[in-house]
Write a protein that holds these residues in place. Structure first.
Motif, PDB file in Angstrom:
ATOM      1  N   THR A  88      -0.787  -7.434  -4.493  1.00 53.70           N
ATOM      2  CA  THR A  88      -1.731  -7.842  -3.473  1.00 53.70           C
ATOM      3  C   THR A  88      -2.057  -9.314  -3.642  1.00 53.70           C
ATOM      4  O   THR A  88      -1.902  -9.868  -4.730  1.00 53.70           O
ATOM      5  CB  THR A  88      -3.026  -6.999  -3.595  1.00 53.70           C
ATOM      6  OG1 THR A  88      -3.987  -7.475  -2.674  1.00 53.70           O
ATOM      7  CG2 THR A  88      -3.619  -7.097  -5.010  1.00 53.70           C
ATOM      8  N   TRP A 116      -6.756   0.068  -8.280  1.00 52.99           N
ATOM      9  CA  TRP A 116      -5.878  -0.794  -7.488  1.00 52.99           C
ATOM     10  C   TRP A 116      -5.374  -1.958  -8.340  1.00 52.99           C
ATOM     11  O   TRP A 116      -6.130  -2.549  -9.114  1.00 52.99           O
ATOM     12  CB  TRP A 116      -6.631  -1.317  -6.268  1.00 52.99           C
ATOM     13  CG  TRP A 116      -6.656  -0.327  -5.132  1.00 52.99           C
ATOM     14  CD1 TRP A 116      -6.436   1.024  -5.209  1.00 52.99           C
ATOM     15  CD2 TRP A 116      -6.913  -0.614  -3.755  1.00 52.99           C
ATOM     16  NE1 TRP A 116      -6.541   1.589  -3.968  1.00 52.99           N
ATOM     17  CE2 TRP A 116      -6.836   0.616  -3.049  1.00 52.99           C
ATOM     18  CE3 TRP A 116      -7.206  -1.781  -3.066  1.00 52.99           C
ATOM     19  CZ2 TRP A 116      -7.032   0.691  -1.680  1.00 52.99           C
ATOM     20  CZ3 TRP A 116      -7.417  -1.709  -1.689  1.00 52.99           C
ATOM     21  CH2 TRP A 116      -7.320  -0.484  -1.001  1.00 52.99           C
ATOM     22  N   VAL A 153       0.845  -1.191   0.000  1.00 50.86           N
ATOM     23  CA  VAL A 153       0.000   0.000   0.000  1.00 50.86           C
ATOM     24  C   VAL A 153       0.882   1.244   0.000  1.00 50.86           C
ATOM     25  O   VAL A 153       1.822   1.351   0.804  1.00 50.86           O
ATOM     26  CB  VAL A 153      -0.938   0.011   1.217  1.00 50.86           C
ATOM     27  CG1 VAL A 153      -1.814   1.262   1.210  1.00 50.86           C
ATOM     28  CG2 VAL A 153      -1.808  -1.251   1.231  1.00 50.86           C
ATOM     29  N   ASP A 207     -13.493  -6.241   2.011  1.00 54.07           N
ATOM     30  CA  ASP A 207     -14.413  -5.124   1.830  1.00 54.07           C
ATOM     31  C   ASP A 207     -13.698  -3.817   1.494  1.00 54.07           C
ATOM     32  O   ASP A 207     -14.341  -2.822   1.162  1.00 54.07           O
ATOM     33  CB  ASP A 207     -15.322  -4.950   3.046  1.00 54.07           C
ATOM     34  CG  ASP A 207     -14.555  -4.685   4.337  1.00 54.07           C
ATOM     35  OD1 ASP A 207     -13.327  -4.468   4.283  1.00 54.07           O
ATOM     36  OD2 ASP A 207     -15.189  -4.696   5.408  1.00 54.07           O
ATOM     37  N   GLN A 208     -12.365  -3.809   1.572  1.00 52.78           N
ATOM     38  CA  GLN A 208     -11.609  -2.627   1.168  1.00 52.78           C
ATOM     39  C   GLN A 208     -11.315  -2.606  -0.331  1.00 52.78           C
ATOM     40  O   GLN A 208     -10.904  -1.578  -0.867  1.00 52.78           O
ATOM     41  CB  GLN A 208     -10.281  -2.550   1.939  1.00 52.78           C
ATOM     42  CG  GLN A 208     -10.440  -2.259   3.414  1.00 52.78           C
ATOM     43  CD  GLN A 208      -9.107  -2.274   4.144  1.00 52.78           C
ATOM     44  OE1 GLN A 208      -8.662  -3.314   4.633  1.00 52.78           O
ATOM     45  NE2 GLN A 208      -8.458  -1.130   4.198  1.00 52.78           N
ATOM     46  N   LEU A 209     -11.521  -3.744  -1.017  1.00 53.83           N
ATOM     47  CA  LEU A 209     -11.262  -3.793  -2.453  1.00 53.83           C
ATOM     48  C   LEU A 209     -12.323  -3.000  -3.209  1.00 53.83           C
ATOM     49  O   LEU A 209     -13.469  -2.898  -2.774  1.00 53.83           O
ATOM     50  CB  LEU A 209     -11.268  -5.246  -2.941  1.00 53.83           C
ATOM     51  CG  LEU A 209     -10.141  -6.144  -2.466  1.00 53.83           C
ATOM     52  CD1 LEU A 209     -10.362  -7.576  -2.945  1.00 53.83           C
ATOM     53  CD2 LEU A 209      -8.787  -5.631  -2.972  1.00 53.83           C
ATOM     54  N   LEU A 259      -5.028  -6.110   4.561  1.00 54.59           N
ATOM     55  CA  LEU A 259      -6.290  -5.535   4.100  1.00 54.59           C
ATOM     56  C   LEU A 259      -7.400  -6.574   4.205  1.00 54.59           C
ATOM     57  O   LEU A 259      -7.133  -7.774   4.315  1.00 54.59           O
ATOM     58  CB  LEU A 259      -6.172  -5.073   2.640  1.00 54.59           C
ATOM     59  CG  LEU A 259      -5.120  -4.003   2.315  1.00 54.59           C
ATOM     60  CD1 LEU A 259      -5.137  -3.695   0.818  1.00 54.59           C
ATOM     61  CD2 LEU A 259      -5.349  -2.735   3.118  1.00 54.59           C
ATOM     62  N   SER A 260      -8.642  -6.108   4.126  1.00 54.29           N
ATOM     63  CA  SER A 260      -9.795  -7.007   4.111  1.00 54.29           C
ATOM     64  C   SER A 260     -10.501  -6.908   2.771  1.00 54.29           C
ATOM     65  O   SER A 260     -10.350  -5.925   2.040  1.00 54.29           O
ATOM     66  CB  SER A 260     -10.765  -6.658   5.245  1.00 54.29           C
ATOM     67  OG  SER A 260     -11.231  -5.325   5.095  1.00 54.29           O
ATOM     68  N   GLU A 286       0.904   5.265   0.579  1.00 49.65           N
ATOM     69  CA  GLU A 286       0.160   6.344   1.208  1.00 49.65           C
ATOM     70  C   GLU A 286       0.911   7.654   1.023  1.00 49.65           C
ATOM     71  O   GLU A 286       2.127   7.664   0.836  1.00 49.65           O
ATOM     72  CB  GLU A 286      -0.061   6.047   2.694  1.00 49.65           C
ATOM     73  CG  GLU A 286      -0.896   4.791   2.927  1.00 49.65           C
ATOM     74  CD  GLU A 286      -1.141   4.514   4.394  1.00 49.65           C
ATOM     75  OE1 GLU A 286      -2.308   4.490   4.796  1.00 49.65           O
ATOM     76  OE2 GLU A 286      -0.144   4.319   5.112  1.00 49.65           O
ATOM     77  N   GLN A 306       0.860  -4.068   4.018  1.00 45.94           N
ATOM     78  CA  GLN A 306      -0.184  -3.962   5.032  1.00 45.94           C
ATOM     79  C   GLN A 306      -1.162  -5.121   4.910  1.00 45.94           C
ATOM     80  O   GLN A 306      -1.229  -5.789   3.878  1.00 45.94           O
ATOM     81  CB  GLN A 306      -0.956  -2.638   4.881  1.00 45.94           C
ATOM     82  CG  GLN A 306      -0.140  -1.383   5.068  1.00 45.94           C
ATOM     83  CD  GLN A 306      -0.999  -0.127   4.981  1.00 45.94           C
ATOM     84  OE1 GLN A 306      -2.232  -0.183   5.116  1.00 45.94           O
ATOM     85  NE2 GLN A 306      -0.362   1.009   4.767  1.00 45.94           N
TER      86      GLN A 306
END
Length: 327
Positions: free
Chosen positions: A101, A97, A6, A25-27, A22-23, A8, A20
């Motif tokens: 990942t 994105w 990620v 639901d963040q996609l 991630l879950s 930032e 990081q």
């Protein structure tokens, strides 16, 4: 949960990249969720991992302009769980994105089925760079490759390495341009029969035409080198332009086009139509020798990407970096 690189941006406008958790639901919302297996490192990736180069629209951001993996879920009838797929282009990893990942969610229109005979690892050893190289070779063939050697500029890079291997495998004499003498053995192992020092072509000349030397060219450099090469092409020969590592300007004249019928072919891999993508990947599976491909591979993990992103911007990456996102 899954891991991703990620990027930032802080309040001062500086970017920071790190791995990081991630879950799902963040996609982003899209039709197909892919369990990513491998990705690669390209020049654009170096920009997106670092300062962005104007390519990244918003942060936080997951870079990676290509990936290969297995479909997990799909609301599009063209893909079902278990299908092996490849993605290159469509501004994935820039505006959307990308592939650095373990899970990605993308539009079905952006995917291509993995061709028979290729593994996901091999597909990413090819990646955007190799896909672009194949598009360039196909464009040269469509316009007719002439008798002389085919010149490949930036030959030790990702596009150049694959172009050299493909052209040599197809029976062409390949002249490889490099500014790194230590890569000569590597380039000859890919099939290059002639090594051209970069300084031989890196300066402009006042003569709009020189001797007819090259039967075709895959150019990843642009700038003064491309201008020089245009004046050295055989009558009716073509240059497939794929990059601008040497600059976006073209200090050339129209004389090679008017007096020798030289063709300058622009190669865009980002927005290529689906049918031509399938055609190019089929040719890759058929015409790229897998033993040569293996010799290009530099393995990497997600944690290696900040360093590799900086290295590729400095021209310090040889061959094809294959990122195992699960390592």
């Amino acid at each position: 949960m899954f891991r991703a690189l990620v990027v930032e941006k802080d309040e001062d406008g500086k970017t920071h990249a790190g791995v990081q958790e991630l879950s799902l639901d963040q996609l982003p919302e899209a039709e197909v969720t892919v369990a990513v297996e491998y990705s690669t490192v390209n020049y654009k990736d170096g920009l997106c991992i670092g300062p962005g180069g104007g390519l990244v629209r918003k942060y936080p951001h997951v870079p990676g302009i290509d990936f290969a993996g297995t479909v997990e879920t799909s609301s599009d009838d063209r893909y079902k769980p278990g299908d092996k797929v490849v993605l290159t282009g469509w501004r994935v990893g820039e505006a959307h994105w990308g592939g650095y990942t373990q899970k990605a969610r993308v539009r079905a229109d952006w995917l291509v089925p993995l061709p028979d005979g290729l593994t996901t690892r091999q597909a990413m050893a090819v990646g955007t760079a190799g896909f672009t190289a194949m598009l360039a070779v196909m464009a040269l063939e469509d316009h007719g490759i002439k008798a002389g050697p085919v010149l490949v500029t930036g030959a030790a890079g990702g596009v150049g390495s694959v172009a050299t291997a493909i052209l040599a495998n197809l029976g062409h004499q390949v002249a490889a341009v490099t500014g790194r003498p230590e890569t000569e053995d590597y380039l000859r192992s890919l099939g290059a029969t002639q090594i051209v020092p970069r300084e031989d072509l890196n300066e402009t000349t006042k003569r709009p035409l020189e001797g007819e030397t090259w039967g075709g060219c895959v150019d990843a450099v642009g700038g003064a080198m491309l201008a020089r090469v245009l004046g050295q092409m055989e009558y009716g020969a073509s240059v497939a332009a794929v990059g601008l590592a040497g600059g976006a300007s073209l200090p050339a004249t129209v004389i090679p086009f008017l007096l020798r019928g030289v063709n300058l072919l622009g190669i865009d891999s980002v927005m290529q139509p689906y049918d031509n993508r399938v055609r190019a990947w089929a040719r890759i599976a058929k015409d790229l020798p897998m033993d040569k491909l293996e010799a290009m591979i530099q393995p990497a993990t997600l944690a290696d990407l900040p360093r590799l992103g900086a290295d590729i911007l400095k021209g310090q990456v040889k061959g094809r970096v294959v990122v195992d996102v699960n390592a």
